[in-house]
Design a protein around this motif. Sequence first.
Motif, short mmCIF file in Angstrom:
data_model
loop_
_atom_site.label_atom_id
_atom_site.label_comp_id
_atom_site.label_asym_id
_atom_site.label_seq_id
_atom_site.Cartn_x
_atom_site.Cartn_y
_atom_site.Cartn_z
N ALA A 36 0.83 -1.21 0.00
CA ALA A 36 0.00 0.00 0.00
C ALA A 36 0.87 1.26 0.00
CB ALA A 36 -0.93 -0.01 1.20
N ILE A 37 1.96 1.23 0.75
CA ILE A 37 2.88 2.37 0.76
C ILE A 37 3.43 2.62 -0.63
CG2 ILE A 37 5.12 3.19 1.62
CD1 ILE A 37 4.44 1.58 4.23
N LEU A 38 3.81 1.55 -1.33
CA LEU A 38 4.33 1.71 -2.68
C LEU A 38 3.26 2.23 -3.63
CD1 LEU A 38 6.58 -1.47 -3.05
CD2 LEU A 38 7.32 0.92 -2.97
N ASP A 39 2.03 1.71 -3.50
CA ASP A 39 0.93 2.21 -4.34
C ASP A 39 0.74 3.71 -4.15
OD1 ASP A 39 0.45 -0.29 -5.40
OD2 ASP A 39 -1.24 -0.74 -4.07
N ALA A 40 0.74 4.15 -2.89
CA ALA A 40 0.55 5.57 -2.59
C ALA A 40 1.73 6.39 -3.08
CB ALA A 40 0.34 5.77 -1.10
N ARG A 41 2.92 5.85 -2.95
CA ARG A 41 4.12 6.56 -3.39
C ARG A 41 4.06 6.83 -4.89
NH1 ARG A 41 10.18 4.20 -2.55
NH2 ARG A 41 9.76 4.68 -0.36
N TRP A 42 3.65 5.84 -5.66
CA TRP A 42 3.68 5.95 -7.11
C TRP A 42 2.47 6.68 -7.69
CZ3 TRP A 42 7.53 4.67 -10.49
CH2 TRP A 42 8.62 3.96 -9.97
N ASP A 43 1.42 6.85 -6.92
CA ASP A 43 0.18 7.43 -7.44
C ASP A 43 0.29 8.95 -7.50
OD1 ASP A 43 -2.39 8.25 -8.05
OD2 ASP A 43 -3.36 6.88 -6.64
N LEU A 88 10.77 2.10 7.17
CA LEU A 88 11.75 2.98 6.52
C LEU A 88 11.24 3.44 5.16
CD1 LEU A 88 15.13 1.25 7.41
CD2 LEU A 88 14.42 3.55 8.08
N ARG A 89 10.58 2.54 4.44
CA ARG A 89 10.01 2.93 3.15
C ARG A 89 8.97 4.04 3.34
NH1 ARG A 89 10.51 -0.36 -0.85
NH2 ARG A 89 10.11 -2.30 0.28
N LEU A 90 8.20 3.92 4.42
CA LEU A 90 7.20 4.94 4.73
C LEU A 90 7.90 6.28 5.01
CD1 LEU A 90 4.08 5.21 5.24
CD2 LEU A 90 4.60 4.89 7.66
N GLU A 91 8.94 6.25 5.81
CA GLU A 91 9.68 7.47 6.15
C GLU A 91 10.32 8.10 4.93
OE1 GLU A 91 11.13 7.36 10.77
OE2 GLU A 91 12.40 6.37 9.30
N HIS A 92 10.81 7.27 3.99
CA HIS A 92 11.54 7.79 2.85
C HIS A 92 10.64 8.21 1.70
CE1 HIS A 92 15.34 5.41 4.26
NE2 HIS A 92 15.13 6.51 4.95
N THR A 93 9.36 7.90 1.78
CA THR A 93 8.43 8.32 0.73
C THR A 93 8.26 9.83 0.80
OG1 THR A 93 7.24 6.21 0.71
CG2 THR A 93 6.05 8.13 -0.11
#
Length: 260
Positions: A36-43, A88-93
């Motif tokens: 979900a984090i990746l989906d939000a990052r790329w959207d 960490l992915r969440l923080e770096h988005t």
Amino acid sequence: MSLVAYEVSQGIAILTLNNAPANAYSTPMFKELDAAILDARWDPAVDVILITGAGDKFFCAGADIDMLSGMDPDTKYYFCLHANETLLRLEHTPKLVISALNGHCVGGGLEVAMAADIRVAPANSKSKVGLPEVSLGVLPGTGGTQRLARMVGQTRAIELMAEGRLMSVVEASEYGLINRLLAGDDFKSTALEYARKFCRPGTSSRAIGHIKRAVRSGTDLPLESGLALERELQQRLFAGNDAVEGLAAFREKRDPQFTG
């Protein structure tokens, strides 16, 4: 049933931890959270990520103890490693992340919340906040020891974790763990309203993302290196449409219409 419900509304990606009764997390939940984090990052339509819990009693009570009890030590290690990587992915988005603490936020739940940029809770909440892992003979192993110390200082963090004490949201806000207590009868609606003020067109989500990158990446660097990062991020903003629009709106005494 999805363990992390995903919805986009008016520029906000709403990620809802959904595992009754306490929204405890497991390996499957963290895999869904990671996706979900990746989906939000790329959207490109998403300006803000808002994480909350299903229901009104728990944001998240931390890791599923029954699941952990059945794991061998190596599997526990990889579970913690993946959880660290996800947060960490969440923080770096480079998008603003808000944790909306709709209920109790304890153990690993607080560790998830601390990975957000801003934490909000209902002003009239009776929920508890804290890291009580010491009572299980372990430490807060999903970033708790590191993020809490960076937020409240080393000695205070050691005291809170050694005691394993659960705080009210008011006390947690006094420690700086909660940024804002929101008044209103419908907390989730109020939290969404709060999140929308960081969205386009009224606010430059691109500038907010660069602010986040400067702070998250720069504050662990020597000052000179942090300043160099800040300059490079500023130059990227100067080269974009939002800076042109913001400066023009200021000169023309009108509200800017940012596009990100």
